[in-house]
Design a protein around this motif. Structure first.
Motif, PDB file in Angstrom:
ATOM      1  N   LEU A   1     -34.525 -38.701 -34.862  1.00 37.45           N
ATOM      2  CA  LEU A   1     -34.954 -37.425 -34.279  1.00 37.45           C
ATOM      3  C   LEU A   1     -36.212 -37.604 -33.436  1.00 37.45           C
ATOM      4  O   LEU A   1     -36.344 -37.010 -32.355  1.00 37.45           O
ATOM      5  CB  LEU A   1     -35.202 -36.397 -35.392  1.00 37.45           C
ATOM      6  CG  LEU A   1     -33.959 -35.928 -36.158  1.00 37.45           C
ATOM      7  CD1 LEU A   1     -34.369 -35.010 -37.314  1.00 37.45           C
ATOM      8  CD2 LEU A   1     -32.996 -35.202 -35.236  1.00 37.45           C
ATOM      9  N   GLU A   2     -37.145 -38.435 -33.922  1.00 37.30           N
ATOM     10  CA  GLU A   2     -38.374 -38.684 -33.187  1.00 37.30           C
ATOM     11  C   GLU A   2     -38.087 -39.376 -31.849  1.00 37.30           C
ATOM     12  O   GLU A   2     -38.633 -39.007 -30.812  1.00 37.30           O
ATOM     13  CB  GLU A   2     -39.311 -39.548 -34.029  1.00 37.30           C
ATOM     14  CG  GLU A   2     -40.633 -39.882 -33.344  1.00 37.30           C
ATOM     15  CD  GLU A   2     -41.506 -40.789 -34.199  1.00 37.30           C
ATOM     16  OE1 GLU A   2     -42.492 -41.330 -33.659  1.00 37.30           O
ATOM     17  OE2 GLU A   2     -41.188 -40.965 -35.392  1.00 37.30           O
ATOM     18  N   LEU A   3     -37.199 -40.358 -31.872  1.00 39.59           N
ATOM     19  CA  LEU A   3     -36.847 -41.064 -30.647  1.00 39.59           C
ATOM     20  C   LEU A   3     -36.113 -40.154 -29.665  1.00 39.59           C
ATOM     21  O   LEU A   3     -36.306 -40.258 -28.448  1.00 39.59           O
ATOM     22  CB  LEU A   3     -35.983 -42.285 -30.979  1.00 39.59           C
ATOM     23  CG  LEU A   3     -36.697 -43.425 -31.716  1.00 39.59           C
ATOM     24  CD1 LEU A   3     -35.700 -44.499 -32.117  1.00 39.59           C
ATOM     25  CD2 LEU A   3     -37.797 -44.016 -30.847  1.00 39.59           C
ATOM     26  N   GLU A   4     -35.272 -39.258 -30.200  1.00 35.59           N
ATOM     27  CA  GLU A   4     -34.575 -38.319 -29.319  1.00 35.59           C
ATOM     28  C   GLU A   4     -35.566 -37.398 -28.606  1.00 35.59           C
ATOM     29  O   GLU A   4     -35.401 -37.088 -27.421  1.00 35.59           O
ATOM     30  CB  GLU A   4     -33.567 -37.497 -30.128  1.00 35.59           C
ATOM     31  CG  GLU A   4     -32.332 -38.282 -30.552  1.00 35.59           C
ATOM     32  CD  GLU A   4     -31.386 -37.458 -31.392  1.00 35.59           C
ATOM     33  OE1 GLU A   4     -31.819 -36.383 -31.887  1.00 35.59           O
ATOM     34  OE2 GLU A   4     -30.228 -37.877 -31.560  1.00 35.59           O
ATOM     35  N   ARG A   5     -36.617 -36.968 -29.319  1.00 34.37           N
ATOM     36  CA  ARG A   5     -37.644 -36.134 -28.691  1.00 34.37           C
ATOM     37  C   ARG A   5     -38.391 -36.917 -27.611  1.00 34.37           C
ATOM     38  O   ARG A   5     -38.700 -36.379 -26.540  1.00 34.37           O
ATOM     39  CB  ARG A   5     -38.620 -35.610 -29.746  1.00 34.37           C
ATOM     40  CG  ARG A   5     -38.058 -34.483 -30.616  1.00 34.37           C
ATOM     41  CD  ARG A   5     -39.160 -33.799 -31.401  1.00 34.37           C
ATOM     42  NE  ARG A   5     -39.764 -34.697 -32.359  1.00 34.37           N
ATOM     43  CZ  ARG A   5     -39.372 -34.818 -33.620  1.00 34.37           C
ATOM     44  NH1 ARG A   5     -38.359 -34.081 -34.062  1.00 34.37           N
ATOM     45  NH2 ARG A   5     -39.979 -35.645 -34.446  1.00 34.37           N
ATOM     46  N   GLN A   6     -38.699 -38.194 -27.896  1.00 35.19           N
ATOM     47  CA  GLN A   6     -39.392 -39.008 -26.908  1.00 35.19           C
ATOM     48  C   GLN A   6     -38.541 -39.230 -25.666  1.00 35.19           C
ATOM     49  O   GLN A   6     -39.042 -39.209 -24.538  1.00 35.19           O
ATOM     50  CB  GLN A   6     -39.778 -40.362 -27.527  1.00 35.19           C
ATOM     51  CG  GLN A   6     -40.845 -40.256 -28.609  1.00 35.19           C
ATOM     52  CD  GLN A   6     -41.156 -41.609 -29.227  1.00 35.19           C
ATOM     53  OE1 GLN A   6     -40.623 -42.630 -28.826  1.00 35.19           O
ATOM     54  NE2 GLN A   6     -42.034 -41.600 -30.229  1.00 35.19           N
ATOM     55  N   VAL A   7     -37.247 -39.443 -25.866  1.00 37.61           N
ATOM     56  CA  VAL A   7     -36.340 -39.628 -24.734  1.00 37.61           C
ATOM     57  C   VAL A   7     -36.286 -38.370 -23.879  1.00 37.61           C
ATOM     58  O   VAL A   7     -36.306 -38.429 -22.646  1.00 37.61           O
ATOM     59  CB  VAL A   7     -34.926 -40.019 -25.227  1.00 37.61           C
ATOM     60  CG1 VAL A   7     -33.915 -39.918 -24.087  1.00 37.61           C
ATOM     61  CG2 VAL A   7     -34.920 -41.423 -25.797  1.00 37.61           C
ATOM     62  N   ALA A   8     -36.208 -37.204 -24.543  1.00 31.63           N
ATOM     63  CA  ALA A   8     -36.153 -35.939 -23.797  1.00 31.63           C
ATOM     64  C   ALA A   8     -37.426 -35.718 -22.992  1.00 31.63           C
ATOM     65  O   ALA A   8     -37.382 -35.285 -21.836  1.00 31.63           O
ATOM     66  CB  ALA A   8     -35.932 -34.779 -24.776  1.00 31.63           C
ATOM     67  N   THR A   9     -38.592 -36.035 -23.598  1.00 33.62           N
ATOM     68  CA  THR A   9     -39.860 -35.877 -22.894  1.00 33.62           C
ATOM     69  C   THR A   9     -39.952 -36.829 -21.705  1.00 33.62           C
ATOM     70  O   THR A   9     -40.359 -36.449 -20.608  1.00 33.62           O
ATOM     71  CB  THR A   9     -41.040 -36.140 -23.848  1.00 33.62           C
ATOM     72  OG1 THR A   9     -40.978 -35.213 -24.935  1.00 33.62           O
ATOM     73  CG2 THR A   9     -42.367 -35.977 -23.125  1.00 33.62           C
ATOM     74  N   SER A  10     -39.547 -38.088 -21.914  1.00 34.98           N
ATOM     75  CA  SER A  10     -39.584 -39.065 -20.829  1.00 34.98           C
ATOM     76  C   SER A  10     -38.635 -38.679 -19.699  1.00 34.98           C
ATOM     77  O   SER A  10     -38.935 -38.879 -18.524  1.00 34.98           O
ATOM     78  CB  SER A  10     -39.211 -40.459 -21.359  1.00 34.98           C
ATOM     79  OG  SER A  10     -40.155 -40.906 -22.299  1.00 34.98           O
ATOM     80  N   ALA A  11     -37.495 -38.108 -20.055  1.00 35.86           N
ATOM     81  CA  ALA A  11     -36.541 -37.697 -19.030  1.00 35.86           C
ATOM     82  C   ALA A  11     -37.135 -36.616 -18.142  1.00 35.86           C
ATOM     83  O   ALA A  11     -36.935 -36.607 -16.920  1.00 35.86           O
ATOM     84  CB  ALA A  11     -35.254 -37.199 -19.681  1.00 35.86           C
TER      85      ALA A  11
END
Length: 504
Positions: free
Chosen positions: A85-95
């Motif tokens: 879940l943490e990595l998914e949030r980071q990916v969304a922010t980076s996108a």
């Protein structure tokens, strides 16, 4: 669920070991599992937990290490779920941050940035502010953004310059050297240096890597209001040299410090504006004043610079003739410097050679506080690198010829410097002095801030105020800066705060 024989054997061995470890209450369950899969009990008996069970090799080929597998994997599942879940949030922010860098970054149809499909990403500031940076003890007078790193600089009436990471909101460093109000800061085109001006009549050049002053320039007779690095000429040889190949430490003259390297700065000259009514060009490596312009009749408050654009050949001719050719020719467009102030007149000059006057722009009824060409990298561009093709600007003409001005008459004006100069748009939405203006990198919007405590976005094509951020600061908003590629806008105010705004 489909398991391999090895996985099934390890699972059974782990369950058997767990049941045995729970004591007599689970003994019958353990015996039933052993009867169903003798291999599970055989694997567990390697650790001495098999009782009288016959030791047999498991069909899965288990080992001692398989006994605690159930407990380890069971406790690992929630931990891994949280990490996912943490990595998914980071990916969304980076996108969201980097979507504009892809080929279709500005278009939601590309799937980047988490935007709505088919919806254009306009890259405009939206409330609330992502970060409110507090460390200054007096009004923030100026802000600037590093062209490469996620670094912002702010100058203040407290006499200091502070560096921040605008992405994380962290404070980085304080640069001390000025003895009075810091009026302006500006990063060099290549990002190696930061220039600053002050009411102490000095211009300082700071090494961004070492965080130290490498040169102090003196020559103005009154308050120095603004400073900009002059964009280099197309094909400038020093841009090809590495740092140290033309070491600034070998340069002589000027004020304190060893000097600055033009190749690391991406610029050979600085330009400053002063209350002594002059505009001066300084050679960065030596600190000597190279040229002085004295056309203004009053305090020169603001500067703007435009990079050279073209295929390598400089435009021929001088004055308005050169500007017209540079604007109309896709092969070359010269670097320009614009100045204005209390006399309400905007002068535009060639940035190099004899620095001839290109045009004069008049129309404001009060002091001009801010100027801005199209926000872009100050390094030279090829002929096809301009934001819009000639004739394709939102208000007619090319957006690379746009110049915006903000004034105490509460208006924001958009000019074209091509063909002798003309006013394209006038926006009158501010309720107090306009203190800062920017031309959006797309050429479609003008951003401004003012003493009405707002940050406003004007649509050039529709000639209207598109967005207003009310109470952007608790007091007057003194300055704004926008990155030419990253989705970030920073603002400074009389409330001592620097704010970072994300762009949507």
């Amino acid at each position: 669920m489909v398991l391999t024989d090895k996985q099934r054997g390890e699972l059974h061995a782990g369950i058997y070991d767990y049941l045995v470890s729970r004591g007599p209450a689970f003994a019958e369950c353990a015996e039933a599992l052993a009867r169903a899969d003798p291999g599970a009990a055989g694997n567990a008996s390697d650790d001495g937990d098999g009782g009288g069970t016959t030791k047999r090799p498991s069909s899965a080929g288990g080992s001692k290490s398989s006994a605690p597998v159930l407990e380890k994997k069971w406790t690992a599942v929630p931990r891994l779920q949280r990490r996912v879940l943490e990595l998914e949030r980071q990916v969304a922010t980076s996108a969201k941050i980097h979507a504009h860098r892809s080929g279709g970054g500005a278009d939601g149809a590309s799937g980047g940035g988490g935007g709505l499909p088919g919806r254009e990403r306009r890259m405009l500031p939206r409330p609330p502010a992502a970060h409110a940076l507090r460390s200054h003890s007096a009004s923030v007078t100026t802000v600037a953004l590093h062209p490469v790193y996620t670094m912002a600089a702010s100058g203040s009436e407290d006499g200091t310059i502070k560096l921040w990471d605008h992405e994380s909101g962290e404070y980085l460093r304080t640069l001390k050297g000025h003895t009075n109000v810091v009026t302006c800061v500006d990063f060099s085109p290549a990002g190696g240096y930061l220039a600053s001006t002050s009411t102490d009549l000095s211009v300082k050049v700071w090494d961004v890597q070492e965080f130290k002053c490498v040169r102090t320039l003196r020559g103005h007779d009154h308050t120095i209001s603004a400073v900009r690095f002059v964009p280099p000429e197309i094909g400038a040889l020093y841009l090809e040299k590495g740092r140290g190949a033309n070491s600034g430490a070998e340069a002589a003259g000027g004020g304190g410090g060893g000097g600055a390297d033009p190749s690391a700065a991406g610029s050979k000259f600085l330009v400053t504006a002063s209350r002594d009514r002059t505009v001066k060009f300084w050679e960065l490596s030596t600190g000597f004043c190279d040229h002085t312009l004295s056309d203004h009749s009053d305090w020169v408050r603001c500067l703007a610079v435009r990079p050279a654009i073209g295929g390598g050949a400089k435009a021929e001719g001088t004055g308005e003739e050169a500007a017209g050719e540079g604007a109309s020719s896709s092969s070359s467009s010269p670097a320009l410097v614009a100045t204005s102030g209390n006399d309400r007149t905007i002068y535009v000059y060639r940035a190099h050679d004899k620095r001839e006057k290109v045009c004069e722009l008049r129309g404001h009824d009060h002091v001009v506080e801010s100027l801005s060409f199209l926000v872009s990298s100050l390094l030279p561009k090829g002929g096809g690198a301009s934001t819009s093709k000639p004739g394709g600007g939102a208000a007619g003409g090319s957006s690379r010829d746009y110049l915006a001005s903000g004034s105490r008459d509460r208006s924001v004006r958009l000019w074209s410097v091509a063909g002798g100069g003309s006013c394209l748009r006038t926006f009158k939405a501010h309720e107090n002095w306009v203190r800062g203006v920017l031309v959006h990198p797309s050429g479609n919007f003008i951003l401004s801030c003012g003493d009405d405590r707002t940050v406003r976005v004007f649509d050039v094509k529709s000639d209207r105020c598109l967005r207003t951020i009310e109470d952007a600061h608790g007091h007057f908003v003194t300055s704004i800066a926008m990155h030419h590629t990253l989705p970030i806008l920073v603002s400074g105010g009389v409330d001592h705060v620097v704010k970072c705004w994300q762009l949507d």
